[in-house]
Design a protein around this motif. Structure first.
Motif, PDB file in Angstrom:
ATOM      1  N   VAL A 147      17.946   1.096   3.138  1.00  0.00           N
ATOM      2  CA  VAL A 147      16.236   0.549   3.843  1.00  0.00           C
ATOM      3  C   VAL A 147      16.114   0.378   2.840  1.00  0.00           C
ATOM      4  CG1 VAL A 147      13.525   0.539   4.369  1.00  0.00           C
ATOM      5  CG2 VAL A 147      15.612   1.640   5.616  1.00  0.00           C
ATOM      6  N   ASP A 148      15.657  -1.146   2.001  1.00  0.00           N
ATOM      7  CA  ASP A 148      14.992  -1.822   0.824  1.00  0.00           C
ATOM      8  C   ASP A 148      13.723  -0.948   0.594  1.00  0.00           C
ATOM      9  OD1 ASP A 148      14.119  -3.172  -0.642  1.00  0.00           O
ATOM     10  OD2 ASP A 148      14.737  -5.573   0.050  1.00  0.00           O
ATOM     11  N   PRO A 149      13.174  -0.455  -0.852  1.00  0.00           N
ATOM     12  CA  PRO A 149      12.392   0.307  -1.019  1.00  0.00           C
ATOM     13  C   PRO A 149      11.193  -0.852  -0.793  1.00  0.00           C
ATOM     14  CG  PRO A 149      13.774   0.030  -2.820  1.00  0.00           C
ATOM     15  CD  PRO A 149      14.665  -0.239  -1.707  1.00  0.00           C
TER      16      PRO A 149
ATOM     17  N   THR B  56       9.828   1.883   9.089  1.00  0.00           N
ATOM     18  CA  THR B  56      10.036   3.436   8.701  1.00  0.00           C
ATOM     19  C   THR B  56       9.514   3.530   7.113  1.00  0.00           C
ATOM     20  OG1 THR B  56      12.559   3.499   9.115  1.00  0.00           O
ATOM     21  CG2 THR B  56      11.326   4.253   6.581  1.00  0.00           C
ATOM     22  N   ALA B  57       8.690   2.192   6.374  1.00  0.00           N
ATOM     23  CA  ALA B  57       7.292   2.434   5.258  1.00  0.00           C
ATOM     24  C   ALA B  57       6.148   2.773   6.181  1.00  0.00           C
ATOM     25  CB  ALA B  57       7.601   0.770   5.550  1.00  0.00           C
ATOM     26  N   PHE B  58       6.212   2.468   7.586  1.00  0.00           N
ATOM     27  CA  PHE B  58       4.919   2.567   8.779  1.00  0.00           C
ATOM     28  C   PHE B  58       4.512   4.135   8.736  1.00  0.00           C
ATOM     29  CE2 PHE B  58       3.213   4.775  12.596  1.00  0.00           C
ATOM     30  CZ  PHE B  58       1.617   3.468  12.403  1.00  0.00           C
ATOM     31  N   LYS B  59       5.586   4.874   8.430  1.00  0.00           N
ATOM     32  CA  LYS B  59       5.465   6.291   9.280  1.00  0.00           C
ATOM     33  C   LYS B  59       5.689   6.902   7.040  1.00  0.00           C
ATOM     34  CE  LYS B  59       6.689   7.055  13.622  1.00  0.00           C
ATOM     35  NZ  LYS B  59       6.250   8.143  14.223  1.00  0.00           N
ATOM     36  N   VAL B  60       5.876   6.328   6.155  1.00  0.00           N
ATOM     37  CA  VAL B  60       6.503   7.380   5.384  1.00  0.00           C
ATOM     38  C   VAL B  60       4.547   7.172   5.072  1.00  0.00           C
ATOM     39  CG1 VAL B  60       7.091   6.603   2.676  1.00  0.00           C
ATOM     40  CG2 VAL B  60       8.350   6.805   4.662  1.00  0.00           C
ATOM     41  N   SER B  61       4.529   6.128   4.790  1.00  0.00           N
ATOM     42  CA  SER B  61       2.724   5.807   4.465  1.00  0.00           C
ATOM     43  C   SER B  61       2.075   6.394   5.112  1.00  0.00           C
ATOM     44  CB  SER B  61       2.146   4.170   4.185  1.00  0.00           C
ATOM     45  OG  SER B  61       2.251   4.432   6.608  1.00  0.00           O
ATOM     46  N   ASP B  62       2.199   7.018   6.979  1.00  0.00           N
ATOM     47  CA  ASP B  62       1.442   7.639   7.210  1.00  0.00           C
ATOM     48  C   ASP B  62       1.209   9.538   7.099  1.00  0.00           C
ATOM     49  OD1 ASP B  62      -0.340   7.236   9.840  1.00  0.00           O
ATOM     50  OD2 ASP B  62       0.712   7.731  11.553  1.00  0.00           O
ATOM     51  N   ALA B  63       2.805   9.436   6.352  1.00  0.00           N
ATOM     52  CA  ALA B  63       2.912  10.976   5.732  1.00  0.00           C
ATOM     53  C   ALA B  63       2.069  11.091   4.433  1.00  0.00           C
ATOM     54  CB  ALA B  63       4.245  11.479   6.088  1.00  0.00           C
ATOM     55  N   VAL B  64       1.655   9.843   3.916  1.00  0.00           N
ATOM     56  CA  VAL B  64       1.745  10.484   2.997  1.00  0.00           C
ATOM     57  C   VAL B  64       0.130  10.229   2.680  1.00  0.00           C
ATOM     58  CG1 VAL B  64       1.241   8.605   0.617  1.00  0.00           C
ATOM     59  CG2 VAL B  64       3.407   8.873   1.329  1.00  0.00           C
TER      60      VAL B  64
ATOM     61  N   GLY C 240      12.968  -4.687 -11.561  1.00  0.00           N
ATOM     62  CA  GLY C 240      13.470  -4.817 -12.331  1.00  0.00           C
ATOM     63  C   GLY C 240      13.168  -4.197 -13.790  1.00  0.00           C
ATOM     64  N   GLU C 241      11.911  -3.526 -13.888  1.00  0.00           N
ATOM     65  CA  GLU C 241      11.395  -2.752 -15.355  1.00  0.00           C
ATOM     66  C   GLU C 241      11.661  -1.541 -15.626  1.00  0.00           C
ATOM     67  OE1 GLU C 241       7.467  -3.548 -16.160  1.00  0.00           O
ATOM     68  OE2 GLU C 241       7.393  -6.243 -14.909  1.00  0.00           O
ATOM     69  N   GLY C 242      12.520  -1.029 -14.564  1.00  0.00           N
ATOM     70  CA  GLY C 242      12.517   0.627 -14.794  1.00  0.00           C
ATOM     71  C   GLY C 242      13.984   0.773 -14.619  1.00  0.00           C
ATOM     72  N   THR C 243      14.494   1.709 -15.248  1.00  0.00           N
ATOM     73  CA  THR C 243      16.324   2.068 -15.642  1.00  0.00           C
ATOM     74  C   THR C 243      16.206   3.564 -14.331  1.00  0.00           C
ATOM     75  OG1 THR C 243      15.323   4.627 -16.544  1.00  0.00           O
ATOM     76  CG2 THR C 243      16.338   2.261 -17.778  1.00  0.00           C
ATOM     77  N   ASP C 244      15.405   3.643 -13.505  1.00  0.00           N
ATOM     78  CA  ASP C 244      15.355   4.951 -12.218  1.00  0.00           C
ATOM     79  C   ASP C 244      14.492   4.462 -11.488  1.00  0.00           C
ATOM     80  OD1 ASP C 244      16.285   6.642 -10.795  1.00  0.00           O
ATOM     81  OD2 ASP C 244      16.233   7.816 -11.452  1.00  0.00           O
ATOM     82  N   PRO C 245      14.457   3.534 -10.888  1.00  0.00           N
ATOM     83  CA  PRO C 245      13.280   3.003  -9.976  1.00  0.00           C
ATOM     84  C   PRO C 245      13.451   4.096  -8.432  1.00  0.00           C
ATOM     85  CG  PRO C 245      15.280   0.776 -10.079  1.00  0.00           C
ATOM     86  CD  PRO C 245      15.372   2.087 -11.061  1.00  0.00           C
ATOM     87  N   LEU C 246      14.357   4.181  -8.209  1.00  0.00           N
ATOM     88  CA  LEU C 246      14.116   5.298  -6.922  1.00  0.00           C
ATOM     89  C   LEU C 246      12.810   6.811  -7.450  1.00  0.00           C
ATOM     90  CD1 LEU C 246      17.823   5.033  -5.447  1.00  0.00           C
ATOM     91  CD2 LEU C 246      15.399   3.074  -5.307  1.00  0.00           C
ATOM     92  N   PHE C 247      13.384   7.006  -8.514  1.00  0.00           N
ATOM     93  CA  PHE C 247      12.688   8.609  -8.474  1.00  0.00           C
ATOM     94  C   PHE C 247      11.392   8.122  -9.433  1.00  0.00           C
ATOM     95  CE2 PHE C 247      10.943  11.018 -12.097  1.00  0.00           C
ATOM     96  CZ  PHE C 247      11.523  12.323 -12.148  1.00  0.00           C
ATOM     97  N   ALA C 248      10.628   6.799  -9.668  1.00  0.00           N
ATOM     98  CA  ALA C 248       9.837   6.367  -9.820  1.00  0.00           C
ATOM     99  C   ALA C 248       9.150   6.904  -8.431  1.00  0.00           C
ATOM    100  CB  ALA C 248       9.654   5.250 -10.849  1.00  0.00           C
TER     101      ALA C 248
END
Length: 333
Positions: free
Chosen positions: A243-245, A215-223, A314-322
């Motif tokens: 999936v672990d981000p 999945t990570a590979f596919k996302v990076s390919d699209a990016v 751990g340094e953010g309040t909304d890491p998935l949005f980031a």
């Protein structure tokens, strides 16, 4: 047996893939899978020559003086033996003494295979002997540390079996199997056994598409291709399925590091690959990808990657949005 010294122009180490039968062979390195493959190759060659040969296993750690002489002597049933000695990194002084003596007069009809995991310099005198000898093979069995080494390993596995695998499929397979060499080799074997003569990216995805690394590979390919809609769709689907981000960010960072390495470079791909410690096709891919980005883009992307990595840890309040914001920033550069 008289021994010759390797010339300075000759590599001191041989490949586990091509090791040939010799009176005594030293396998040096911590990759158990390569040690096993080398042993299997030597055994097959020896048993082809001496089908009735005995196999003897010795621990260099627990060795007592005279064991080698006893093991190499003809038995009641066979004069031919393959002797495998492990734990050389913990070898006793008795073993070192006896094996150095044996190397001066190796027995006929005997093949001895020594395995040292290279974790320390124990037995340096013995190791140096093999490094400088042309009569006794010194075989490196080191782990695959870089992506380039893993990619070359997969390519050679398929070449050895007269099979073809696409460059993209190799990347995806390496991403799917992680750092474990035995798992990577097993995946190659399965694909070669089950698949047609040409293994494609689609086929690898069919076998291993459920893994986080794929999945990570596919996302990076699209990016890097600038397809922000697909990148976000893949990201959201991955997160929704657990999936672990963090590995996703790692894959993106690795892809961008390749682009940064080749940015603005010209010249022979093979030369660049050697200088940058990348495979030639990785250089070509990164050069193609780099055309989408400016220097300012790259600087901003690495800033965003560092920021989202910190938030995920751990340094953010909304890491998935980031993370979503980072995906958009990178794909729209």
């Amino acid at each position: 047996m008289a021994r010759k010294s390797r010339s300075s122009s000759t590599s001191s180490a041989l490949s586990w893939r091509s090791v040939q039968l010799a009176p005594v062979t030293l396998l040096w390195g911590s990759e158990e899978y390569f040690i096993s493959r080398a042993k299997t190759r030597i055994r097959a060659q020896f048993m082809e020559r001496y089908p009735e040969a005995d196999r003897v296993e010795i621990s260099a750690k627990d060795y007592r003086r005279g064991e080698l002489a006893a093991a190499s002597s003809p038995s009641l049933f066979s004069t031919s033996k393959i002797i495998e000695v492990d734990q050389l990194s913990s070898m006793s002084e008795d073993f070192l003494h006896d094996v150095m003596d044996y190397l001066q007069r190796p027995e006929q009809h005997i093949a001895m295979v020594l395995s040292h995991n290279a974790s320390n310099s124990r037995g340096k005198k013995l190791v140096d002997f093999f490094r400088s000898s042309e009569s006794f093979p010194f075989v490196e069995c080191k782990p695959l540390k870089t992506d380039r080494e893993k990619l070359e390993f997969v390519s050679q596995e398929f070449k050895d079996h007269r099979k073809t695998i696409d460059a993209k499929a190799i990347q995806l397979l390496v991403a799917a199997t992680g750092a474990d060499t035995a798992e990577l080799a097993s995946a190659c074997s399965q694909l070669m056994s089950d698949a047609p003569d040409v293994v494609t990216e689609e086929l690898v995805h069919q076998y291993y598409g459920g893994r986080t690394e794929v999945t990570a590979f596919k996302v990076s390919d699209a990016v890097v291709s600038g397809n922000s809609r697909l990148a976000l769709t893949l990201l959201r689907h991955a997160l929704a399925t657990g999936v672990d981000p963090i590995p996703l960010v790692g894959a993106l960072a690795a892809r961008m590091r390749h682009i940064a390495k080749v940015y603005g470079s010209r010249g022979n791909t093979t030369v660049l690959a050697s200088e940058l410690k990348m495979a030639p096709w990785q250089v070509e891919q990164a050069q193609r990808d780099s055309r989408r980005f400016s220097e300012q883009d790259l600087a901003e992307i690495f800033r965003v990657l560092a920021e989202v990595d910190a938030q995920l840890k751990g340094e953010g309040t909304d890491p998935l949005f980031a993370l979503e914001k980072a995906i958009l920033t990178m794909s729209r550069s």
